[in-house]
Design an enzyme around this catalytic site. Structure first.
Site, PDB file in Angstrom:
ATOM      1  N   ASN A 148     -10.218  -0.082  -0.991  1.00 43.52           N
ATOM      2  CA  ASN A 148      -8.775  -0.105  -0.800  1.00 43.52           C
ATOM      3  C   ASN A 148      -8.139  -0.737  -2.030  1.00 43.52           C
ATOM      4  O   ASN A 148      -8.260  -1.935  -2.245  1.00 43.52           O
ATOM      5  CB  ASN A 148      -8.447  -0.904   0.463  1.00 43.52           C
ATOM      6  CG  ASN A 148      -6.964  -0.964   0.769  1.00 43.52           C
ATOM      7  OD1 ASN A 148      -6.128  -0.744  -0.101  1.00 43.52           O
ATOM      8  ND2 ASN A 148      -6.634  -1.274   2.006  1.00 43.52           N
TER       9      ASN A 148
ATOM     10  N   HIS B  99      -2.979   6.920   1.933  1.00 39.25           N
ATOM     11  CA  HIS B  99      -3.421   5.618   1.434  1.00 39.25           C
ATOM     12  C   HIS B  99      -4.867   5.407   1.861  1.00 39.25           C
ATOM     13  O   HIS B  99      -5.227   5.574   3.035  1.00 39.25           O
ATOM     14  CB  HIS B  99      -2.537   4.504   1.990  1.00 39.25           C
ATOM     15  CG  HIS B  99      -3.142   3.149   1.824  1.00 39.25           C
ATOM     16  ND1 HIS B  99      -3.610   2.689   0.611  1.00 39.25           N
ATOM     17  CD2 HIS B  99      -3.404   2.156   2.726  1.00 39.25           C
ATOM     18  CE1 HIS B  99      -4.105   1.483   0.766  1.00 39.25           C
ATOM     19  NE2 HIS B  99      -4.001   1.132   2.034  1.00 39.25           N
TER      20      HIS B  99
ATOM     21  N   CYS C 239       0.805  -1.224   0.000  1.00 36.94           N
ATOM     22  CA  CYS C 239       0.000   0.000   0.000  1.00 36.94           C
ATOM     23  C   CYS C 239       0.839   1.276   0.000  1.00 36.94           C
ATOM     24  O   CYS C 239       0.334   2.350  -0.320  1.00 36.94           O
ATOM     25  CB  CYS C 239      -0.942   0.007   1.204  1.00 36.94           C
ATOM     26  SG  CYS C 239      -1.974  -1.460   1.311  1.00 36.94           S
TER      27      CYS C 239
END
Length: 315
Positions: free
Chosen positions: A271, A241, A113
């Site tokens: 995500n 993020h 990520c």
């Protein structure tokens, strides 16, 4: 040594949209349960005929067009991803082939990520050292490939997509457009976010990640601002993020960026791992939420547990 700047960004998401109601028909969950815990309402899911490099190439083509550059003008391609199916050819080589590039250096960056901000720092360093003049930096992940769709704690989180940036030398006397990176990791917490096994599956210790992110990351983000010679109050936007909204919103508040637009693309995209920061940043630019030259904090965190952030000037 010349500094670097982002001259354009672009993004791409698959056409298929998976809603919370759709998920409620697949696992024991509901729109209310998902929204209250992670703030996600929809996510885009790639089909079996849409590999990671295709997502990446679409986003890259848009960034190149926005920059007024052709593929043959790029001398380095960096792709941040953790969902590549094969070890070789890597994603960067496959993107270069899709775009018809004649012979750039090609390298993948797997920091999950935090991959895009690591790759962006690597591009900046390459330009400063004279190893590259124009770099294509891409974050692309197909999280649906590594997700257990019977596990409601993880399948409600993920989405697929890609975002890209064109990085070029700033030129003599020009203001640097990419600030110094603040990066690091917490090796003893490396298992808190995982993509492992055969077949590989995404898993995480959600509460551990939440506590770490909301308590430790504000300090790191403020230090990234300091490295750029700014305070959080100077920021026009914060692009973290997009892990989940329950992390993004309190973290943004604790950084102290009181005048900044906060990216909340997680609500619509889920995500998307390494794609989440360039995807959200590109959307802010496209929507006109930030103006050219505005200082924007990009900060990635997640797998390994790794983190990396820098202040950039909006293209």
């Amino acid at each position: 040594m010349s500094g670097s700047r982002i001259t354009a960004v672009g993004h791409y998401q698959p056409a298929r949209v998976l809603t919370n109601e759709d998920l409620a028909g697949m696992v024991d969950t509901s729109d209310a349960w998902i929204t209250s815990r992670v703030g996600i309402r929809t996510r885009h899911i790639a089909g079996p005929d849409e590999p990671v490099d295709e997502l990446a190439a679409h986003a890259a083509a848009k960034a190149l067009a926005a920059a007024g550059r052709t593929p043959d003008e790029i001398d380095l391609v960096l792709v941040a991803t953790s969902t590549a199916t094969d070890r070789s050819p890597n994603m960067a080589a496959r993107v270069a082939a899709r775009l018809g590039m004649p012979g750039p250096a090609v390298m993948d960056v797997n920091v999950v990520c935090a991959g895009f901000t690591h790759a962006l720092a690597t591009a900046d360093h390459a330009v400063r050292a004279g190893g590259a003049h124009r770099v294509l930096v891409i974050g692309a992940d197909k999280m649906s490939d590594v997700t257990d769709w019977t596990d409601r704690t993880t399948c409600v989180l993920v989405g697929d997509g890609a975002g890209a940036a064109v990085v070029e030398a700033a030129g003599p006397g020009a203001e640097d457009g990419i600030g110094p990176v603040l990066w690091g990791s917490v090796p003893e917490m490396g298992n808190a976010v995982r993509i492992e096994g055969t077949p590989p599956r995404f898993a995480q210790e959600g509460q551990s990640v939440y506590r770490w992110a909301t308590t430790r990351l504000p300090e790191f983000a403020r230090r990234a601002c300091e490295k750029a010679g700014l305070t959080p109050e100077d920021l026009a936007a914060v692009v973290l993020h997009q892990a989940n909204l329950r992390i993004v919103e309190p973290l943004a508040r604790r950084i102290g960026a009181v005048n900044a637009v906060v990216a909340r693309d997680v609500v619509d995209s889920g995500n998307t791992s390494a794609a989440s920061i360039p995807l959200a940043f590109s959307k802010l630019v496209e929507q006109g939420a930030v103006s050219s030259g505005d200082p924007v904090l990009l900060f990635g965190f997640g797998g390994n547990l790794s983190y990396a952030g820098q202040v950039v000037r909006c293209p």
